[in-house]
Write a protein that holds these residues in place. Structure first.
Motif, PDB file in Angstrom:
ATOM      1  N   ILE A 318       0.827  -1.211   0.000  1.00 51.60           N
ATOM      2  CA  ILE A 318       0.000   0.000   0.000  1.00 51.60           C
ATOM      3  C   ILE A 318       0.864   1.265   0.000  1.00 51.60           C
ATOM      4  O   ILE A 318       2.012   1.249   0.451  1.00 51.60           O
ATOM      5  CB  ILE A 318      -0.925   0.039   1.240  1.00 51.60           C
ATOM      6  CG1 ILE A 318      -0.106  -0.183   2.524  1.00 51.60           C
ATOM      7  CG2 ILE A 318      -2.035  -0.978   1.127  1.00 51.60           C
ATOM      8  CD1 ILE A 318      -0.924  -0.111   3.806  1.00 51.60           C
ATOM      9  N   PHE A 319       0.288   2.346  -0.487  1.00 52.51           N
ATOM     10  CA  PHE A 319       0.878   3.671  -0.288  1.00 52.51           C
ATOM     11  C   PHE A 319      -0.256   4.634   0.011  1.00 52.51           C
ATOM     12  O   PHE A 319      -1.430   4.327  -0.224  1.00 52.51           O
ATOM     13  CB  PHE A 319       1.728   4.114  -1.493  1.00 52.51           C
ATOM     14  CG  PHE A 319       0.983   4.246  -2.790  1.00 52.51           C
ATOM     15  CD1 PHE A 319       0.747   3.145  -3.601  1.00 52.51           C
ATOM     16  CD2 PHE A 319       0.521   5.485  -3.222  1.00 52.51           C
ATOM     17  CE1 PHE A 319       0.069   3.269  -4.814  1.00 52.51           C
ATOM     18  CE2 PHE A 319      -0.160   5.621  -4.434  1.00 52.51           C
ATOM     19  CZ  PHE A 319      -0.390   4.509  -5.227  1.00 52.51           C
ATOM     20  N   GLU A 320       0.093   5.784   0.543  1.00 52.89           N
ATOM     21  CA  GLU A 320      -0.924   6.657   1.110  1.00 52.89           C
ATOM     22  C   GLU A 320      -0.825   8.072   0.528  1.00 52.89           C
ATOM     23  O   GLU A 320       0.270   8.635   0.431  1.00 52.89           O
ATOM     24  CB  GLU A 320      -0.690   6.709   2.622  1.00 52.89           C
ATOM     25  CG  GLU A 320      -1.836   7.200   3.436  1.00 52.89           C
ATOM     26  CD  GLU A 320      -1.538   7.056   4.943  1.00 52.89           C
ATOM     27  OE1 GLU A 320      -0.394   6.724   5.329  1.00 52.89           O
ATOM     28  OE2 GLU A 320      -2.469   7.289   5.723  1.00 52.89           O
ATOM     29  N   THR A 321      -1.971   8.609   0.153  1.00 54.21           N
ATOM     30  CA  THR A 321      -2.045  10.010  -0.285  1.00 54.21           C
ATOM     31  C   THR A 321      -2.944  10.737   0.702  1.00 54.21           C
ATOM     32  O   THR A 321      -4.095  10.338   0.903  1.00 54.21           O
ATOM     33  CB  THR A 321      -2.642  10.086  -1.709  1.00 54.21           C
ATOM     34  OG1 THR A 321      -1.768   9.379  -2.595  1.00 54.21           O
ATOM     35  CG2 THR A 321      -2.800  11.516  -2.178  1.00 54.21           C
ATOM     36  N   VAL A 322      -2.393  11.758   1.329  1.00 51.45           N
ATOM     37  CA  VAL A 322      -3.135  12.453   2.388  1.00 51.45           C
ATOM     38  C   VAL A 322      -3.604  13.810   1.884  1.00 51.45           C
ATOM     39  O   VAL A 322      -2.816  14.574   1.327  1.00 51.45           O
ATOM     40  CB  VAL A 322      -2.227  12.661   3.628  1.00 51.45           C
ATOM     41  CG1 VAL A 322      -2.967  13.414   4.732  1.00 51.45           C
ATOM     42  CG2 VAL A 322      -1.714  11.326   4.142  1.00 51.45           C
ATOM     43  N   ALA A 353      -8.238  22.125  15.814  1.00 52.92           N
ATOM     44  CA  ALA A 353      -7.538  22.094  14.514  1.00 52.92           C
ATOM     45  C   ALA A 353      -6.047  21.799  14.725  1.00 52.92           C
ATOM     46  O   ALA A 353      -5.455  21.017  13.972  1.00 52.92           O
ATOM     47  CB  ALA A 353      -7.725  23.416  13.789  1.00 52.92           C
ATOM     48  N   ASP A 354      -5.445  22.402  15.786  1.00 48.80           N
ATOM     49  CA  ASP A 354      -4.023  22.134  16.066  1.00 48.80           C
ATOM     50  C   ASP A 354      -3.820  20.672  16.464  1.00 48.80           C
ATOM     51  O   ASP A 354      -2.847  20.029  16.063  1.00 48.80           O
ATOM     52  CB  ASP A 354      -3.514  23.016  17.218  1.00 48.80           C
ATOM     53  CG  ASP A 354      -3.396  24.465  16.799  1.00 48.80           C
ATOM     54  OD1 ASP A 354      -3.299  24.712  15.581  1.00 48.80           O
ATOM     55  OD2 ASP A 354      -3.432  25.353  17.685  1.00 48.80           O
ATOM     56  N   GLU A 361       0.454  14.817  11.547  1.00 47.86           N
ATOM     57  CA  GLU A 361       1.923  14.739  11.525  1.00 47.86           C
ATOM     58  C   GLU A 361       2.420  13.446  12.172  1.00 47.86           C
ATOM     59  O   GLU A 361       3.312  12.778  11.655  1.00 47.86           O
ATOM     60  CB  GLU A 361       2.537  15.949  12.239  1.00 47.86           C
ATOM     61  CG  GLU A 361       2.401  17.217  11.428  1.00 47.86           C
ATOM     62  CD  GLU A 361       2.753  18.473  12.241  1.00 47.86           C
ATOM     63  OE1 GLU A 361       3.456  18.360  13.267  1.00 47.86           O
ATOM     64  OE2 GLU A 361       2.299  19.567  11.840  1.00 47.86           O
ATOM     65  N   GLY A 362       1.790  13.092  13.308  1.00 44.23           N
ATOM     66  CA  GLY A 362       2.201  11.874  14.025  1.00 44.23           C
ATOM     67  C   GLY A 362       1.932  10.631  13.181  1.00 44.23           C
ATOM     68  O   GLY A 362       2.754   9.699  13.118  1.00 44.23           O
ATOM     69  N   THR A 363       0.789  10.613  12.528  1.00 51.87           N
ATOM     70  CA  THR A 363       0.422   9.456  11.705  1.00 51.87           C
ATOM     71  C   THR A 363       1.347   9.351  10.497  1.00 51.87           C
ATOM     72  O   THR A 363       1.803   8.261  10.131  1.00 51.87           O
ATOM     73  CB  THR A 363      -1.054   9.596  11.237  1.00 51.87           C
ATOM     74  OG1 THR A 363      -1.860   9.837  12.388  1.00 51.87           O
ATOM     75  CG2 THR A 363      -1.536   8.360  10.538  1.00 51.87           C
ATOM     76  N   PHE A 364       1.623  10.503   9.892  1.00 49.78           N
ATOM     77  CA  PHE A 364       2.540  10.537   8.747  1.00 49.78           C
ATOM     78  C   PHE A 364       3.879   9.899   9.123  1.00 49.78           C
ATOM     79  O   PHE A 364       4.375   9.000   8.445  1.00 49.78           O
ATOM     80  CB  PHE A 364       2.708  12.005   8.305  1.00 49.78           C
ATOM     81  CG  PHE A 364       3.838  12.251   7.352  1.00 49.78           C
ATOM     82  CD1 PHE A 364       3.681  12.009   5.995  1.00 49.78           C
ATOM     83  CD2 PHE A 364       5.063  12.738   7.803  1.00 49.78           C
ATOM     84  CE1 PHE A 364       4.722  12.242   5.106  1.00 49.78           C
ATOM     85  CE2 PHE A 364       6.111  12.970   6.919  1.00 49.78           C
ATOM     86  CZ  PHE A 364       5.945  12.721   5.571  1.00 49.78           C
ATOM     87  N   CYS A 375       2.373  10.721   0.400  1.00 53.24           N
ATOM     88  CA  CYS A 375       2.367  11.965  -0.376  1.00 53.24           C
ATOM     89  C   CYS A 375       1.323  12.855   0.286  1.00 53.24           C
ATOM     90  O   CYS A 375       0.213  12.388   0.581  1.00 53.24           O
ATOM     91  CB  CYS A 375       1.950  11.606  -1.802  1.00 53.24           C
ATOM     92  SG  CYS A 375       1.360  12.957  -2.807  1.00 53.24           S
ATOM     93  N   ILE A 376       1.685  14.095   0.565  1.00 50.74           N
ATOM     94  CA  ILE A 376       0.705  14.994   1.188  1.00 50.74           C
ATOM     95  C   ILE A 376       0.269  16.047   0.170  1.00 50.74           C
ATOM     96  O   ILE A 376       1.096  16.778  -0.377  1.00 50.74           O
ATOM     97  CB  ILE A 376       1.267  15.666   2.448  1.00 50.74           C
ATOM     98  CG1 ILE A 376       1.609  14.588   3.481  1.00 50.74           C
ATOM     99  CG2 ILE A 376       0.252  16.652   3.034  1.00 50.74           C
ATOM    100  CD1 ILE A 376       2.068  15.122   4.820  1.00 50.74           C
ATOM    101  N   ILE A 377      -1.032  16.086  -0.058  1.00 46.97           N
ATOM    102  CA  ILE A 377      -1.601  17.080  -0.969  1.00 46.97           C
ATOM    103  C   ILE A 377      -2.290  18.131  -0.109  1.00 46.97           C
ATOM    104  O   ILE A 377      -3.249  17.823   0.606  1.00 46.97           O
ATOM    105  CB  ILE A 377      -2.597  16.406  -1.936  1.00 46.97           C
ATOM    106  CG1 ILE A 377      -1.840  15.419  -2.831  1.00 46.97           C
ATOM    107  CG2 ILE A 377      -3.338  17.444  -2.768  1.00 46.97           C
ATOM    108  CD1 ILE A 377      -2.674  14.702  -3.853  1.00 46.97           C
ATOM    109  N   SER A 378      -1.769  19.360  -0.157  1.00 49.16           N
ATOM    110  CA  SER A 378      -2.318  20.403   0.726  1.00 49.16           C
ATOM    111  C   SER A 378      -3.072  21.452  -0.051  1.00 49.16           C
ATOM    112  O   SER A 378      -2.671  21.836  -1.151  1.00 49.16           O
ATOM    113  CB  SER A 378      -1.201  21.135   1.472  1.00 49.16           C
ATOM    114  OG  SER A 378      -0.522  20.266   2.322  1.00 49.16           O
ATOM    115  N   VAL A 379      -4.172  21.909   0.554  1.00 42.24           N
ATOM    116  CA  VAL A 379      -4.835  23.129   0.080  1.00 42.24           C
ATOM    117  C   VAL A 379      -4.984  24.036   1.296  1.00 42.24           C
ATOM    118  O   VAL A 379      -5.053  23.565   2.429  1.00 42.24           O
ATOM    119  CB  VAL A 379      -6.221  22.851  -0.558  1.00 42.24           C
ATOM    120  CG1 VAL A 379      -6.080  22.164  -1.899  1.00 42.24           C
ATOM    121  CG2 VAL A 379      -7.127  22.055   0.358  1.00 42.24           C
TER     122      VAL A 379
END
Ligand code: PA5
Length: 440
Positions: A318-322, A353-354, A361-364, A375-379
């Motif tokens: 597996i791989f993960e996209t967050v 939210a914090d 972050e901990g899970t990553f 891979c982290i996709i941020s908006v």
């Protein structure tokens, strides 16, 4: 204001990324030059800058009419004909849209299954309400929405009479063909068009997605501006500028290393239907010729308590996209408690939210350490503009990825097999031979 892709948890070197860039460029060019397989279904690519402006205004007027006339808006459709608007509704208006105090109708999605329990429950909830309906089917012949619509049409005509019912039903379908178009013409329904060159799962930027969104009070002008700014950015054939390239490289490098399952993770429950839309987009586009990454999804932190064990410690295929929403969350602050019996005073004064961000972050860190490339996709935020941009980002990434994989991302031949068997088993004329074979 657009999407950014962070590959620091991917384990991919800059050199490998650059090596992939050459192949991605070719695939991406096929998409934007409309020269690849399935190119007659690439109308969505430049749709954000060439959409029919008159029809767009008609969508806004129809949605105002619907808002005035109804307490309930029924959206009848399946697959690409409902997943995009359902995702947008939840992402922008939240999980409890129907229960909130609002000046827009409650929205229910029907015709996306054949469950009598599901339809009966909705019909019971809405029976004393003022109703408008949007029946959506590009082909105009899909069984699930057609079955539901026949039942709903009868209910509407009994409630309002044929003429008023026709004023409350809106059809979104093909411009020139199909049973739904014929019916809409005969009954005089207002109609909206899905272009010939846009497939269902790429149709969220057409009236398919836009009318339900507008009824829900989502700013569809901003949504289309977001998609249009995506068009400008994501057409650039350069990995340093175009985040689609990085995402496409990530998932295809993973696939080439035998990691065949992609998990899309979010930390906002309001994105759970976004994941359903994404799964259809990638699953139906790439899963062909016995190839393709299997798209799956989790909602964190909830699913850390159900799927977390497997992701951390199970088979490493597996791989993960967050998806990370960087800011602008409604603020809830953890209060101080005099007795501190729950031991949580170390969180006092922090916002939820914090805390959620630290969970991300901990899970990553845990998953990367456990052998799950990330891979982290941020908006920045989740508003109409960003959502249009994000959806368009995934559409471009999906088309590019499909070409890179060597499949036609714009057909779905595999979907026919179950339908033919079902028709045969139900005794549809023309399916006698297959029926005999299935029953023998
Ligand atoms: O992406 C697709 O093309 C499909 O998922 C369709 O949207 C789905 O099968 C519904 O088809 P139609 O709109 O023709 O009823």
């Amino acid at each position: 204001m657009s999407v950014s892709v962070d590959l620091k948890g991917s384990g991919i070197s800059f050199k490998l990324l650059k090596e992939f860039e050459v192949e991605i460029k070719k695939a991406h060019q096929k998409l934007f030059d409309k020269t690849g397989e399935g190119s007659d279904f690439l109308g969505w690519v430049d749709w954000p800058i060439r959409y029919d402006k008159q029809e767009f205004e008609r969508i806004i007027s129809a949605s105002e009419k619907i808002r005035q006339k109804s307490q309930v808006f029924l959206v009848v459709g399946i697959g690409g004909s409902y997943l995009g608007s359902k995702a947008a509704l939840e992402a922008i208006k939240g999980n409890f849209h129907n229960q909130m105090n609002k000046d827009t109708p409650d929205i229910f999605f029907v015709g996306n299954n054949i469950s009598s329990r599901y339809l009966k429950d909705i019909l019971e909830i809405i029976k004393d309400k003022e109703i408008c309906v949007n029946v959506i089917s590009k082909s105009g012949t899909t069984t699930e929405p057609a079955v539901a619509f026949r039942i709903i049409k009868k209910m509407m005509e009994e409630k309002y009479g044929r003429e008023e019912s026709a004023r409350r039903i809106f059809a979104t379908t093909d411009k020139s063909k199909g049973a739904l178009l014929e019916l809409a013409k005969k009954e005089n329904y207002e109609t909206f068009v899905i272009g010939d060159d846009i497939g269902g799962r790429f149709s969220v930027i057409t009236p398919v997605g836009l009318l339900p969104m507008s009824v829900a009070g989502i700013d569809i002008r901003e949504f289309m501006h977001g998609a249009a700014s995506g068009y400008e950015k994501y057409k650039t054939p350069n990995i340093d500028i175009n985040p689609c390239f990085k995402y496409v490289a990530f998932r295809n490098i993973m696939y080439s290393k035998g990691k065949k399952i992609e998990i899309l993770a979010n930390y906002e429950p309001s994105l759970s239907n976004f994941s359903e839309w994404w799964k259809q987009l990638f699953g139906e586009s790439e899963g062909k010729d016995h190839k393709g990454i299997y798209p799956s999804s989790v909602n964190f932190t909830s699913d850390l308590h159900s799927m977390g064990q497997y992701i951390q410690d199970g088979e490493r295929h597996i791989f993960e996209t967050v998806i990370r929403i960087a800011g602008h969350n409604p603020e809830i602050i953890m209060p101080e408690d005099e007795n501190n019996l729950d031991g949580l005073n170390y969180l006092s004064g922090k916002s939820l939210a914090d805390i959620n961000e630290k969970a991300l972050e901990g899970t990553f860190l845990a998953h990367v350490e456990g052998g799950v490339p990330n891979c982290i996709i941020s908006v920045e935020t989740l508003d109409s503009y960003t959502l249009g941009n994000l959806m368009y980002f995934f559409m471009v990434s999906c088309g590019t990825s499909g070409y890179l994989l060597g499949v036609n991302p714009f057909n779905q031949p595999g979907v026919e097999t179950y339908k033919e068997n079902m028709f045969a088993l139900l005794g549809k004329p023309g399916y006698e031979e297959l029926q005999k074979k299935l029953l023998s």
